[in-house]
Scaffold this motif. Structure first.
Motif, PDB file in Angstrom:
ATOM      1  N   ALA A   1       6.091  -5.783  17.602  1.00 28.04           N
ATOM      2  CA  ALA A   1       5.981  -4.357  17.952  1.00 28.04           C
ATOM      3  C   ALA A   1       4.682  -3.770  17.405  1.00 28.04           C
ATOM      4  O   ALA A   1       4.019  -2.966  18.076  1.00 28.04           O
ATOM      5  CB  ALA A   1       7.185  -3.592  17.397  1.00 28.04           C
TER       6      ALA A   1
ATOM      7  N   PRO B   1       7.882  -5.414   4.838  1.00 29.49           N
ATOM      8  CA  PRO B   1       7.852  -6.012   3.497  1.00 29.49           C
ATOM      9  C   PRO B   1       8.232  -7.491   3.564  1.00 29.49           C
ATOM     10  O   PRO B   1       8.715  -7.967   4.595  1.00 29.49           O
ATOM     11  CB  PRO B   1       8.908  -5.205   2.741  1.00 29.49           C
ATOM     12  CG  PRO B   1       9.876  -4.787   3.803  1.00 29.49           C
ATOM     13  CD  PRO B   1       9.048  -4.544   5.038  1.00 29.49           C
TER      14      PRO B   1
ATOM     15  N   VAL C   1       0.847  -1.202   0.000  1.00 33.44           N
ATOM     16  CA  VAL C   1       0.000   0.000   0.000  1.00 33.44           C
ATOM     17  C   VAL C   1       0.882   1.252   0.000  1.00 33.44           C
ATOM     18  O   VAL C   1       0.604   2.231  -0.690  1.00 33.44           O
ATOM     19  CB  VAL C   1      -0.951  -0.006   1.210  1.00 33.44           C
ATOM     20  CG1 VAL C   1      -1.636   1.345   1.381  1.00 33.44           C
ATOM     21  CG2 VAL C   1      -1.978  -1.114   1.060  1.00 33.44           C
ATOM     22  N   LEU C   2       1.953   1.186   0.762  1.00 33.78           N
ATOM     23  CA  LEU C   2       2.862   2.327   0.845  1.00 33.78           C
ATOM     24  C   LEU C   2       3.806   2.382  -0.355  1.00 33.78           C
ATOM     25  O   LEU C   2       4.188   3.460  -0.806  1.00 33.78           O
ATOM     26  CB  LEU C   2       3.668   2.221   2.147  1.00 33.78           C
ATOM     27  CG  LEU C   2       4.416   3.440   2.648  1.00 33.78           C
ATOM     28  CD1 LEU C   2       3.497   4.648   2.775  1.00 33.78           C
ATOM     29  CD2 LEU C   2       5.077   3.128   3.990  1.00 33.78           C
ATOM     30  N   ASN C   3       4.174   1.214  -0.832  1.00 33.98           N
ATOM     31  CA  ASN C   3       5.122   1.112  -1.950  1.00 33.98           C
ATOM     32  C   ASN C   3       4.517   0.216  -3.027  1.00 33.98           C
ATOM     33  O   ASN C   3       4.933  -0.933  -3.187  1.00 33.98           O
ATOM     34  CB  ASN C   3       6.450   0.532  -1.452  1.00 33.98           C
ATOM     35  CG  ASN C   3       7.082   1.385  -0.369  1.00 33.98           C
ATOM     36  OD1 ASN C   3       7.476   2.513  -0.610  1.00 33.98           O
ATOM     37  ND2 ASN C   3       7.168   0.833   0.846  1.00 33.98           N
TER      38      ASN C   3
ATOM     39  N   ALA D   1      10.056  -9.770  15.094  1.00 37.20           N
ATOM     40  CA  ALA D   1      10.207  -8.660  16.046  1.00 37.20           C
ATOM     41  C   ALA D   1       9.383  -7.452  15.615  1.00 37.20           C
ATOM     42  O   ALA D   1       8.769  -6.769  16.447  1.00 37.20           O
ATOM     43  CB  ALA D   1      11.685  -8.287  16.167  1.00 37.20           C
ATOM     44  N   MET D   2       9.357  -7.200  14.319  1.00 39.49           N
ATOM     45  CA  MET D   2       8.583  -6.045  13.831  1.00 39.49           C
ATOM     46  C   MET D   2       7.086  -6.268  14.019  1.00 39.49           C
ATOM     47  O   MET D   2       6.359  -5.351  14.417  1.00 39.49           O
ATOM     48  CB  MET D   2       8.900  -5.799  12.350  1.00 39.49           C
ATOM     49  CG  MET D   2      10.288  -5.229  12.125  1.00 39.49           C
ATOM     50  SD  MET D   2      10.612  -4.957  10.369  1.00 39.49           S
ATOM     51  CE  MET D   2      12.081  -3.924  10.460  1.00 39.49           C
TER      52      MET D   2
ATOM     53  N   LEU E   1      12.317 -10.318   4.577  1.00 36.47           N
ATOM     54  CA  LEU E   1      13.177 -10.079   5.739  1.00 36.47           C
ATOM     55  C   LEU E   1      13.489 -11.407   6.423  1.00 36.47           C
ATOM     56  O   LEU E   1      12.707 -12.359   6.354  1.00 36.47           O
ATOM     57  CB  LEU E   1      12.479  -9.150   6.736  1.00 36.47           C
ATOM     58  CG  LEU E   1      12.218  -7.714   6.274  1.00 36.47           C
ATOM     59  CD1 LEU E   1      11.425  -6.965   7.333  1.00 36.47           C
ATOM     60  CD2 LEU E   1      13.532  -6.998   5.988  1.00 36.47           C
TER      61      LEU E   1
ATOM     62  N   VAL F   1       2.120   0.276   9.078  1.00 33.30           N
ATOM     63  CA  VAL F   1       2.528  -0.468   7.878  1.00 33.30           C
ATOM     64  C   VAL F   1       3.303  -1.723   8.266  1.00 33.30           C
ATOM     65  O   VAL F   1       4.300  -1.652   9.000  1.00 33.30           O
ATOM     66  CB  VAL F   1       3.379   0.425   6.954  1.00 33.30           C
ATOM     67  CG1 VAL F   1       3.715  -0.311   5.668  1.00 33.30           C
ATOM     68  CG2 VAL F   1       2.645   1.723   6.642  1.00 33.30           C
TER      69      VAL F   1
ATOM     70  N   THR G   1      13.760 -10.965  12.222  1.00 30.61           N
ATOM     71  CA  THR G   1      13.534  -9.526  12.061  1.00 30.61           C
ATOM     72  C   THR G   1      12.046  -9.260  11.868  1.00 30.61           C
ATOM     73  O   THR G   1      11.464  -8.368  12.509  1.00 30.61           O
ATOM     74  CB  THR G   1      14.324  -8.999  10.841  1.00 30.61           C
ATOM     75  OG1 THR G   1      15.705  -9.300  11.027  1.00 30.61           O
ATOM     76  CG2 THR G   1      14.146  -7.501  10.681  1.00 30.61           C
TER      77      THR G   1
END
Lengths: 104, 184
Positions: free
Chosen positions: A57, A43, A17-19, A53-54, A46, A40, A50
């Motif tokens: 959060a 992507p 959506v952002l890219n 963890a994202m 990854l 967001v 990683t």
């Protein structure tokens, strides 16, 4: 005081959506014009740790908004990261009910 | 060369701002529009204050957040961001990290700071918010995690949390950072 212009509406969306890919639909403009704030998702591609963890959060952020009475919606259809967020929220007994159609 | 911009969370989601601090409904359209015009890939960094202090938190200064628990929280959030930035740099991308000047956590060149702030706020949000040169706590942590790789990235702050926020000037600064071919 200058006031506060927040919409109290948050859309959790995929990276696309952002890219958007070349020639892809522009979902960002209507979301922006509609006053939605965006959370967001990461992507694809990854390392698993990683990404995990994202998403953890992001789950914390989503719960914070839900607990404070904000309207939270999932961009739909999502991608694998959306599914992992749903799983992360489910693991702590939470769920985002609302969906926003973002069909290409 | 691909340019990847890492944005402070609130530039895409003003709902994460401190109480009384949201300058727009959701997405900071001028900032995102500028980055899209430049063909940049956009990434969103996490807001370290949101999940820590909630959406009704007051406007605090750096010293109030500067605790071992908040620093640990910043490190947990910054670690995967640093890994992603390293991967982008390794793939040959130009990286621009975009923080929020005036923020106690996301500041780059200016951060809110005062040794005597504490307790119940008795000052309006935009009348007296002391700032000092230097980064906020999350920015400091992220740059620390990046170590020597910081020199390969551009780091810039947009002064949305400053009393005298001048949007045209800040957008010009951002455009210069995105167009700049040399990292520092």
């Amino acid at each position: 005081m200058r006031g506060d212009l927040r919409s109290r509406r948050v859309a959790v969306v995929t990276d696309s959506v952002l890219n958007p890919p070349a020639g892809g639909a522009d979902h960002l403009t209507p979301l922006t014009d509609g006053g939605w704030g965006l959370v967001v998702l990461p992507p694809s591609g990854l390392p698993a740790g990683t990404e995990r963890a994202m998403i953890a959060a992001i789950a914390d952020q989503v719960v914070t908004f839900l607990d404070d009475g904000y309207e939270v919606a999932l961009g739909w259809p999502g991608d694998e990261r959306t599914g992992r967020l749903i799983e992360a929220l489910s693991a702590i007994g939470r769920r985002v009910e609302r969906r926003i159609d973002l069909l290409d | 060369m691909r340019t990847v911009c890492y944005l402070a969370h609130c530039l895409l989601n003003a709902n994460a701002k401190v109480d009384e601090g949201a300058r727009c409904a959701g997405v900071s359209a001028p900032v995102v529009g500028l980055l899209r015009e430049h063909g940049a890939t956009i990434r969103q960094m996490p807001c370290p204050e949101l999940a820590f202090g909630g959406t009704r938190r007051f406007w605090a200064v750096r010293e109030q957040y500067d605790t071992p628990a908040f620093r640990s929280h910043c490190r947990t959030l910054a670690q995967p961001v640093a890994e992603q930035i390293r991967a982008d740099l390794g793939a040959g991308a130009r990286v621009v990290i975009i923080g929020i000047d005036g923020s106690p956590s996301m500041g780059v060149e200016l951060t809110a700071s005062a040794g005597d702030w504490g307790g119940r706020p008795d000052k309006p949000r935009d009348e007296d918010y002391p700032v000092t040169p230097g980064p906020g706590l999350f920015t400091e942590t992220l740059l620390d995690l990046l170590g020597g790789d910081v020199a390969r990235a551009r780091v810039v702050g947009i002064g949305q949390d400053l009393f005298d926020y001048d949007e045209p000037a800040e957008l010009a600064k951002l455009a210069a950072a995105v167009e700049d071919t040399g990292a520092r």
